[in-house]
Scaffold this motif. Structure first.
Motif, mmCIF file in Angstrom:
data_model
loop_
_atom_site.group_PDB
_atom_site.id
_atom_site.type_symbol
_atom_site.label_atom_id
_atom_site.label_comp_id
_atom_site.label_asym_id
_atom_site.label_seq_id
_atom_site.Cartn_x
_atom_site.Cartn_y
_atom_site.Cartn_z
ATOM 1 N N ASP A 173 0.817 -1.213 0.000
ATOM 2 C CA ASP A 173 0.000 0.000 0.000
ATOM 3 C C ASP A 173 0.852 1.265 0.000
ATOM 4 O O ASP A 173 0.324 2.377 -0.031
ATOM 5 N N GLY A 174 2.196 1.102 0.043
ATOM 6 C CA GLY A 174 3.089 2.246 -0.053
ATOM 7 C C GLY A 174 3.846 2.576 1.212
ATOM 8 O O GLY A 174 4.807 3.354 1.177
ATOM 9 N N GLU A 175 3.467 2.013 2.357
ATOM 10 C CA GLU A 175 4.168 2.314 3.605
ATOM 11 C C GLU A 175 5.557 1.699 3.610
ATOM 12 O O GLU A 175 5.725 0.491 3.425
ATOM 13 N N SER A 176 6.588 2.525 3.821
ATOM 14 C CA SER A 176 7.956 2.018 3.869
ATOM 15 C C SER A 176 8.256 1.448 5.247
ATOM 16 O O SER A 176 7.939 2.064 6.275
ATOM 17 N N LEU A 177 8.874 0.265 5.272
ATOM 18 C CA LEU A 177 9.301 -0.358 6.522
ATOM 19 C C LEU A 177 10.793 -0.192 6.744
ATOM 20 O O LEU A 177 11.338 -0.734 7.697
ATOM 21 N N GLY A 178 11.423 0.548 5.857
ATOM 22 C CA GLY A 178 12.795 0.946 6.111
ATOM 23 C C GLY A 178 13.819 0.438 5.112
ATOM 24 O O GLY A 178 13.612 -0.545 4.398
ATOM 25 N N ASN A 179 14.926 1.169 5.056
ATOM 26 C CA ASN A 179 16.122 0.769 4.324
ATOM 27 C C ASN A 179 16.879 -0.220 5.207
ATOM 28 O O ASN A 179 17.274 0.104 6.328
ATOM 29 N N LEU A 180 17.089 -1.436 4.729
ATOM 30 C CA LEU A 180 17.664 -2.482 5.578
ATOM 31 C C LEU A 180 19.095 -2.183 6.000
ATOM 32 O O LEU A 180 19.576 -2.736 6.996
ATOM 33 N N ASP A 208 6.723 -10.715 10.331
ATOM 34 C CA ASP A 208 7.789 -9.712 10.251
ATOM 35 C C ASP A 208 9.145 -10.321 9.911
ATOM 36 O O ASP A 208 10.139 -9.598 9.814
ATOM 37 N N ARG A 209 9.216 -11.645 9.723
ATOM 38 C CA ARG A 209 10.494 -12.325 9.532
ATOM 39 C C ARG A 209 10.878 -12.391 8.053
ATOM 40 O O ARG A 209 10.034 -12.530 7.167
ATOM 41 N N PHE A 210 12.183 -12.317 7.833
ATOM 42 C CA PHE A 210 12.733 -12.511 6.491
ATOM 43 C C PHE A 210 14.185 -12.944 6.624
ATOM 44 O O PHE A 210 14.789 -12.866 7.710
ATOM 45 N N TYR A 211 14.732 -13.430 5.529
ATOM 46 C CA TYR A 211 16.159 -13.722 5.446
ATOM 47 C C TYR A 211 16.753 -12.841 4.347
ATOM 48 O O TYR A 211 16.049 -12.414 3.420
ATOM 49 N N ALA A 212 18.057 -12.584 4.458
ATOM 50 C CA ALA A 212 18.725 -11.749 3.466
ATOM 51 C C ALA A 212 20.226 -11.995 3.536
ATOM 52 O O ALA A 212 20.709 -12.782 4.370
ATOM 53 N N GLU A 226 18.884 -13.404 9.547
ATOM 54 C CA GLU A 226 17.444 -13.446 9.761
ATOM 55 C C GLU A 226 17.015 -12.063 10.216
ATOM 56 O O GLU A 226 17.577 -11.514 11.181
ATOM 57 N N GLY A 227 16.057 -11.488 9.514
ATOM 58 C CA GLY A 227 15.631 -10.138 9.813
ATOM 59 C C GLY A 227 14.294 -10.082 10.513
ATOM 60 O O GLY A 227 13.466 -10.982 10.381
ATOM 61 N N ASP A 228 14.103 -8.991 11.258
ATOM 62 C CA ASP A 228 12.839 -8.734 11.947
ATOM 63 C C ASP A 228 12.434 -7.300 11.617
ATOM 64 O O ASP A 228 13.107 -6.343 12.022
ATOM 65 N N LEU A 229 11.342 -7.149 10.875
ATOM 66 C CA LEU A 229 10.920 -5.819 10.441
ATOM 67 C C LEU A 229 10.450 -4.964 11.606
ATOM 68 O O LEU A 229 10.653 -3.742 11.604
ATOM 69 N N ALA A 236 22.939 -12.590 12.264
ATOM 70 C CA ALA A 236 23.693 -13.531 11.433
ATOM 71 C C ALA A 236 23.370 -14.968 11.824
ATOM 72 O O ALA A 236 23.361 -15.327 13.005
ATOM 73 N N VAL A 237 23.106 -15.783 10.798
ATOM 74 C CA VAL A 237 22.787 -17.199 10.998
ATOM 75 C C VAL A 237 23.922 -18.087 10.509
ATOM 76 O O VAL A 237 24.249 -19.099 11.126
ATOM 77 N N ARG A 238 24.549 -17.693 9.395
ATOM 78 C CA ARG A 238 25.584 -18.519 8.776
ATOM 79 C C ARG A 238 26.457 -17.638 7.892
ATOM 80 O O ARG A 238 25.972 -16.674 7.306
#
Length: 338
Positions: A173-180, A208-212, A226-229, A236-238
């Motif tokens: 919908d356009g809401e930014s959750l941030g520059n990682l 809210d979870r993601f990997y990157a 593993e990220g948390d918005l 760091a996982v690996r």
């Protein structure tokens, strides 16, 4: 108009044309270096949207010679080598789920710009916003409510030194959750200062979870995080993991792994056991793989000796599996499950 004025006007026009040509050539060169596939030609504009075939299907950027080059096409999941439908939408990178499409593309002119486009399930544009640089990666959440975009702010390849990325997560919908890059990065419980960090290759894990991928040039290290918005953290996982992709059942992550001299193999990590398997693809794969199903991966590879040509390959995750071409003349695949 005097001869002097005519000469000045002619000079300005000539300089403008030269600048436009230089910008186009430079942008085309830089974008083509990211994975070796040429960007959308200047003549390839977005046309009337044509929805893909009904049922489960695969969308991709067509690299077939002709008027559809650079446009997104789709094939039935049951017949990947069969007839393809062109959507008429030009993208450098594309991802899609049942009710949403994320498209990153280049707008060429006297000043070249880059943008992200969100389309609905009928492939009609619903939102556009500017990108800070050359399109690199994009992913949608399975529910289609979150979209991640990555652009090269400087540099043009993950194999280059001194590259810089900008990765942002927004709601559709356009809401930014941030520059990682602004999130807190934790490695072994300690915060890593945001001096030269780069974040890319997002894959959503629900909620809210993601990997990157997170990288620090100063430390010479790259991590699966593993990220948390909500908490705005990256943990760091690996180590030595790039461009992760979570399996449909959420049990494994596939990624590209540097096995030396910036040669990227495809590996799969079992999240429960921590076991890693390197698959039987001997070529270097500079792509964020996609899951065809819980046992098969898809990825794009440039065709050697043919500028701008690429194919989508598949490989099973079982030991000893060998790759096969799934969709010829294709790039940036995404599986849409109805």
């Amino acid at each position: 108009m005097s001869a002097r004025v005519r000469a000045v006007v002619a000079g300005v026009v000539t300089i403008s044309v030269v600048i436009a040509v230089v910008l186009f050539v430079r942008t085309a060169y830089l974008a083509s270096r990211d994975g070796g596939v040429s960007p959308v030609p200047a003549a390839a504009a977005t046309g009337p949207a044509t929805p893909p075939p009904a049922g489960a299907h695969i969308v991709f950027r067509s690299t077939a010679p002709g008027p559809d080059y650079g446009l997104v096409a789709a094939v039935s999941l049951d017949d990947p080598a069969g007839p393809r439908a062109s959507t008429g939408v030009a993208c450098d990178r594309v991802d899609a789920v049942a009710d949403a499409v994320s498209c990153l593309r280049t707008r060429r002119g006297v000043v070249t710009t880059f943008e992200a486009v969100l389309l609905d399930g009928s492939w009609e544009e619903s939102r556009t916003w500017p990108l800070a640089g050359i399109p690199s990666r994009t992913r949608l959440s399975a529910a289609g409510d979150l979209v991640a975009t990555t652009a090269f702010v400087s540099g043009h390849s993950y194999a280059a030194t001194g590259f810089s990325t900008q990765t942002e997560v927004t709601r559709t919908d356009g809401e930014s959750l941030g520059n990682l890059e602004e999130f807190t990065l934790l490695v072994d419980g300690r915060e890593i200062a945001p001096v030269d960090r780069n974040i890319w290759g997002v894959t959503f894990a629900g909620g809210d979870r993601f990997y990157a991928t997170a990288a620090s040039a100063a430390l010479g290290r790259t991590w699966l995080v593993e990220g948390d918005l909500r908490a705005r953290t990256l943990t760091a996982v690996r180590e030595d993991v790039e461009c992760p992709s979570l399996s449909p059942d959420g049990s494994r992550i596939a990624y590209k792994k540097d096995v030396g001299d910036r040669h990227w193999a495809i590996a799969v990590l079992d999240l429960a056991s921590g076991d890693e398997s390197v698959l039987g693809e001997n070529r270097s794969v500079d792509d964020q793989v996609a899951w065809l199903d819980d046992a098969t991966l898809l990825y794009g590879l440039p065709r050697p000796g043919e500028a701008g040509a690429a194919d989508v390959w598949s490989i099973r995750t079982e030991p000893g599996s060998q790759p096969d071409v799934l969709i010829p003349d294709a790039w940036s695949p995404a599986v849409v499950r109805e």
